[in-house]
Design an enzyme around this catalytic site. Structure first.
Site, PDB file in Angstrom:
ATOM      1  N   GLU A  72      -9.706 -10.659  -7.180  1.00 47.15           N
ATOM      2  CA  GLU A  72      -8.800  -9.519  -7.067  1.00 47.15           C
ATOM      3  C   GLU A  72      -7.728  -9.517  -8.156  1.00 47.15           C
ATOM      4  O   GLU A  72      -7.404  -8.457  -8.699  1.00 47.15           O
ATOM      5  CB  GLU A  72      -8.164  -9.496  -5.676  1.00 47.15           C
ATOM      6  CG  GLU A  72      -9.165  -9.183  -4.579  1.00 47.15           C
ATOM      7  CD  GLU A  72      -8.582  -9.175  -3.182  1.00 47.15           C
ATOM      8  OE1 GLU A  72      -9.268  -8.669  -2.273  1.00 47.15           O
ATOM      9  OE2 GLU A  72      -7.452  -9.668  -2.985  1.00 47.15           O
TER      10      GLU A  72
ATOM     11  N   THR B  29      -3.975  -8.146  10.644  1.00 49.25           N
ATOM     12  CA  THR B  29      -4.386  -6.862  10.070  1.00 49.25           C
ATOM     13  C   THR B  29      -4.086  -5.713  11.025  1.00 49.25           C
ATOM     14  O   THR B  29      -3.647  -4.643  10.602  1.00 49.25           O
ATOM     15  CB  THR B  29      -5.891  -6.897   9.732  1.00 49.25           C
ATOM     16  OG1 THR B  29      -6.120  -7.991   8.846  1.00 49.25           O
ATOM     17  CG2 THR B  29      -6.353  -5.618   9.070  1.00 49.25           C
TER      18      THR B  29
ATOM     19  N   TYR C 210     -12.674  -2.714  -3.017  1.00 50.52           N
ATOM     20  CA  TYR C 210     -13.257  -2.644  -1.673  1.00 50.52           C
ATOM     21  C   TYR C 210     -14.783  -2.681  -1.692  1.00 50.52           C
ATOM     22  O   TYR C 210     -15.427  -2.230  -0.746  1.00 50.52           O
ATOM     23  CB  TYR C 210     -12.771  -1.382  -0.957  1.00 50.52           C
ATOM     24  CG  TYR C 210     -11.325  -1.440  -0.531  1.00 50.52           C
ATOM     25  CD1 TYR C 210     -10.866  -2.413   0.355  1.00 50.52           C
ATOM     26  CD2 TYR C 210     -10.407  -0.508  -1.004  1.00 50.52           C
ATOM     27  CE1 TYR C 210      -9.541  -2.457   0.755  1.00 50.52           C
ATOM     28  CE2 TYR C 210      -9.074  -0.540  -0.606  1.00 50.52           C
ATOM     29  CZ  TYR C 210      -8.649  -1.527   0.275  1.00 50.52           C
ATOM     30  OH  TYR C 210      -7.330  -1.567   0.674  1.00 50.52           O
TER      31      TYR C 210
ATOM     32  N   ASN D  97      -1.558  -0.186   7.185  1.00 50.87           N
ATOM     33  CA  ASN D  97      -0.883  -1.408   7.640  1.00 50.87           C
ATOM     34  C   ASN D  97      -0.019  -2.072   6.568  1.00 50.87           C
ATOM     35  O   ASN D  97       0.158  -3.283   6.570  1.00 50.87           O
ATOM     36  CB  ASN D  97      -1.889  -2.383   8.249  1.00 50.87           C
ATOM     37  CG  ASN D  97      -2.952  -2.830   7.272  1.00 50.87           C
ATOM     38  OD1 ASN D  97      -2.878  -2.549   6.077  1.00 50.87           O
ATOM     39  ND2 ASN D  97      -3.942  -3.538   7.776  1.00 50.87           N
TER      40      ASN D  97
ATOM     41  N   HIS E 118      -1.688  -5.562   1.699  1.00 52.31           N
ATOM     42  CA  HIS E 118      -2.976  -6.239   1.542  1.00 52.31           C
ATOM     43  C   HIS E 118      -2.697  -7.602   0.937  1.00 52.31           C
ATOM     44  O   HIS E 118      -1.803  -7.742   0.096  1.00 52.31           O
ATOM     45  CB  HIS E 118      -3.906  -5.467   0.601  1.00 52.31           C
ATOM     46  CG  HIS E 118      -5.045  -6.307   0.096  1.00 52.31           C
ATOM     47  ND1 HIS E 118      -6.197  -6.487   0.828  1.00 52.31           N
ATOM     48  CD2 HIS E 118      -5.181  -7.064  -1.020  1.00 52.31           C
ATOM     49  CE1 HIS E 118      -7.007  -7.312   0.153  1.00 52.31           C
ATOM     50  NE2 HIS E 118      -6.412  -7.667  -0.968  1.00 52.31           N
TER      51      HIS E 118
ATOM     52  N   LYS F 106       0.827  -1.201   0.000  1.00 50.37           N
ATOM     53  CA  LYS F 106       0.000   0.000   0.000  1.00 50.37           C
ATOM     54  C   LYS F 106       0.873   1.268   0.000  1.00 50.37           C
ATOM     55  O   LYS F 106       2.086   1.194   0.202  1.00 50.37           O
ATOM     56  CB  LYS F 106      -0.909  -0.025   1.228  1.00 50.37           C
ATOM     57  CG  LYS F 106      -1.884  -1.201   1.246  1.00 50.37           C
ATOM     58  CD  LYS F 106      -2.691  -1.174   2.525  1.00 50.37           C
ATOM     59  CE  LYS F 106      -3.621  -2.355   2.647  1.00 50.37           C
ATOM     60  NZ  LYS F 106      -4.385  -2.306   3.914  1.00 50.37           N
TER      61      LYS F 106
END
Length: 138
Positions: free
Chosen positions: A129, A94, A52, A115, A118, A12
């Site tokens: 995905e 997570t 999402y 975090n 993913h 991310k």
């Protein structure tokens, strides 16, 4: 018979800013997983919303979209035996406070909102995905 799977991993924007993409990749490779496909992408809002989609309507949805589109993301398809579970183990919980030291989140993440990584949570999710992030592989 080996259970070879593919899974999606995203470093991310916070992970990219921390300059740890190489470290993240090397952790998967040291586990024996294969980097199948990789690309750096500035995530368009449309892709973020599709990714999402299960969180649409939740109070934190807009924050998710804002964060994932806030900077470049390193998107990867990782392949190997039990890749979904192996990647999730390497990533850690997570919530980085609950992530064990030695996991990516345990070592590099500081909040549940940012975090670092993913990963798909199931083979079915991975297929969906990967199709979103790597349509050229279909």
């Amino acid at each position: 018979m080996a259970n070879v799977e593919k899974t999606l991993v995203l470093v991310k924007p916070d992970g990219v800013k921390k300059h740890i993409c190489g470290e993240v990749i090397s952790r998967f490779e040291r586990k024996g997983l294969i980097l199948h496909s990789v690309k750096m992408i500035q995530v368009p809002e449309e892709l973020a919303k599709k990714h999402y989609a299960e969180h649409a309507g939740k109070v934190f949805f807009n924050d998710l979209i804002s964060f994932i589109t806030s900077g470049p993301v390193l998107a990867m398809v990782i392949e190997g035996e039990n890749a979904v579970a192996a990647v999730r183990q390497i990533n850690g919980a997570t919530d980085p406070i609950k992530a064990v030291p030695g996991s990516i989140r345990g070592d590099f993440a500081t909040s549940i909102d940012e975090n670092v990584v993913h990963a798909s949570d199931a083979p079915e999710t991975a297929a969906r995905e990967i199709a979103l992030w790597f349509p050229e592989l279909n």
